[in-house]
Design a protein around this motif. Structure first.
Motif, short mmCIF file in Angstrom:
data_model
loop_
_atom_site.label_atom_id
_atom_site.label_comp_id
_atom_site.label_asym_id
_atom_site.label_seq_id
_atom_site.Cartn_x
_atom_site.Cartn_y
_atom_site.Cartn_z
N ARG A 160 1.01 -1.50 -0.23
CA ARG A 160 0.10 -0.48 -0.18
C ARG A 160 1.07 1.39 0.38
O ARG A 160 0.12 2.20 -0.72
N THR A 161 1.68 0.92 0.85
CA THR A 161 2.95 2.14 0.96
C THR A 161 3.71 3.10 -0.48
O THR A 161 4.03 3.94 -0.62
N ARG A 162 4.10 2.08 -1.73
CA ARG A 162 4.68 2.03 -2.02
C ARG A 162 3.33 2.36 -3.67
O ARG A 162 4.03 1.90 -4.83
N GLY A 163 2.48 2.50 -3.22
CA GLY A 163 0.73 2.51 -4.23
C GLY A 163 1.02 1.22 -5.35
O GLY A 163 0.56 1.46 -6.48
N LEU A 164 1.14 0.12 -5.17
CA LEU A 164 1.14 -1.73 -5.62
C LEU A 164 -0.27 -2.35 -5.55
O LEU A 164 0.56 -3.03 -5.69
N ILE A 165 -1.22 -1.22 -5.07
CA ILE A 165 -2.39 -2.55 -5.33
C ILE A 165 -3.03 -3.15 -5.76
O ILE A 165 -3.24 -4.41 -5.63
N ARG A 166 -2.80 -2.04 -7.16
CA ARG A 166 -2.91 -3.14 -8.20
C ARG A 166 -1.78 -3.56 -9.19
O ARG A 166 -2.00 -4.55 -10.50
N SER A 167 -0.90 -4.05 -8.45
CA SER A 167 0.25 -4.30 -9.61
C SER A 167 0.81 -5.76 -8.15
O SER A 167 2.05 -6.35 -9.04
N VAL A 168 0.68 -5.78 -7.21
CA VAL A 168 1.18 -6.98 -7.12
C VAL A 168 -0.21 -7.84 -6.84
O VAL A 168 -1.36 -7.26 -5.95
N LEU A 169 0.35 -9.48 -7.01
CA LEU A 169 -1.48 -10.25 -5.98
C LEU A 169 -0.60 -11.11 -5.01
O LEU A 169 0.85 -11.20 -4.91
N VAL A 170 -0.89 -11.55 -3.96
CA VAL A 170 -0.78 -12.00 -2.80
C VAL A 170 -1.24 -13.38 -2.31
O VAL A 170 -2.91 -13.20 -2.83
N ASN A 171 -0.69 -14.14 -2.86
CA ASN A 171 -1.23 -15.48 -3.13
C ASN A 171 -1.26 -16.45 -1.54
O ASN A 171 0.13 -16.23 -0.86
#
Length: 274
Positions: free
Chosen positions: A164-175
Motif C-alpha cells: 500500500r505505501t508503495r502505491g502497488l495495490i493493483r500491481s501485486v497479487l498476494v497468494n
C-alpha cells in the motif's frame, strides 16, 4: 513503443518487458497493473526456477529483462524480527549455503546468507544474498506484475502495508493456499490469489470464493472436470501451475484457463532465449 508478439501454442503472447514498451517508473510512467495483463498470462514461478536461481534478485531481473513473462512469482517468509524475505522453504538448507529455520534469523543474520545456485541451471550465477521483499518491491514493483505467496499467514498485514505505501495495490497479487488468508487479503484491499492442489480440487467448490478471490491458481494435474469447474466458477482469472511443457500448457488453455505459471517461461513463450 516496441512490442514482441509470438505464437505460444493456443495463445498469442504479447510480452511487455523493458525491450517491449514498458515505461520505467523513473521516467514518469504509471505502475503496470493486473488490469493491463493480456487475455492469457504467463507467470514465472519463483522467477523461472528451471532457468534462473529461484527467488533471487539476479534471477528475477534476468527474467524481467528477457521479457519472457508477464508476471513474476516470489515466495515470502517472515524472519524473527518481522522482516519479510524472498524464500520458498521454511529452512535455509535446500537453496542456501546455510542451514536452519528461516524464522530464526534477524535481518542482520539474513544479510549474511548466500544462495547456492543449482549447478544444472543454464548460464553462470553467483552465490548472492537472497533479497528481502521490500527490495523486490522497490526494484521491480510497478515495472512488472508481482505475485507474492505468503508462506507465513501472519506476514499478511506487513505485506499489505508494504504494498500500500508503495502505491502497488493493483500491481501485486498476494497468494495463499488457504481460502481464509485469501479472504483476509481481499478485506485488506489487496489483489487476492488462491492456489489449490489437484487433490484439494476434487472436493473444492470454487464458486464459493468468487466474491473475494481475484485469481484462482489451479494444479494442472487436476482432472479435466475439476479444471472446467474452476474455469466456470465465476472467478475471472484461472491460472494453472506448475506448467513446464507445451503439452501441459495446451491442455489447460484448451480447458479454459487464461494463464499458466511456469518454471520455464522462455521455453513456453519462445521469448528471451539466449
Amino acid at each position: 513503443m516496441v512490442t514482441r508478439t509470438v505464437l505460444a501454442g493456443l495463445a498469442t503472447l504479447t510480452v511487455a518487458g523493458p525491450a517491449a514498451g514498458l515505461t520505467p517508473l523513473e521516467w514518469g510512467g504509471a505502475p503496470l497493473t493486473i488490469d493491463a495483463l493480456p487475455r492469457v498470462v504467463y507467470t514465472a514461478h519463483r522467477g523461472g526456477a528451471l532457468e534462473v536461481p529461484e527467488n533471487s534478485m539476479s534471477g528475477l531481473m534476468a527474467t524481467y529483462r528477457r521479457g519472457s513473462a508477464h508476471a513474476l512469482d516470489v515466495d515470502t517468509r517472515m524472519l524473527r524480527d518481522g522482516t519479510v524475505v524472498a524464500m520458498h522453504d521454511a529452512t535455509l538448507d535446500r537453496t542456501t549455503r546455510a542451514k536452519g529455520p528461516v524464522r530464526g534469523l534477524t535481518l542482520g543474520e539474513w544479510q549474511k546468507v548466500r544462495l547456492r545456485p543449482d549447478p544444472k541451471l543454464p548460464g553462470h550465477w553467483r552465490a548472492e544474498r537472497p533479497p528481502t521483499v521490500a527490495e523486490v518491491l522497490d526494484r521491480l514493483g510497478g515495472h512488472v506484475v508481482l505475485m507474492l505467496e505468503a508462506k507465513d499467514p501472519d506476514s499478511l498485514d506487513t505485506l499489505a502495508r508494504m504494498i500500500r505505501t508503495r502505491g502497488l495495490i493493483r500491481s501485486v497479487l498476494v497468494n495463499s493456499n488457504d481460502p481464509e488468508v485469501a479472504r483476509r487479503a481481499h478485506r485488506l484491499g489487496l489483489v487476492s490469489q488462491l492456489w489449490r492442489s489437484h487433490k484439494q480440487m476434487r472436493t473444492d467448490r470454487p464458486e464459493r470464493w468468487a466474491s473475494f478471490v481475484d485469481v484462482l491458481d489451479v494444479d494442472y494435474r487436476a482432472r479435466d472436470s475439476d479444471l472446467v469447474r474452476a474455469v466456470r466458477s465465476g472467478i475471472p482469472r484461472v491460472w494453472a501451475h506448475t506448467v513446464n511443457t507445451r503439452e501441459q500448457r495446451d491442455r489447460v488453455l484448451r480447458l479454459g484457463c487464461n494463464g499458466v505459471i511456469t518454471d520455464a517461461p522462455t521455453l513456453l513463450t519462445g521469448v528471451g532465449g539466449r
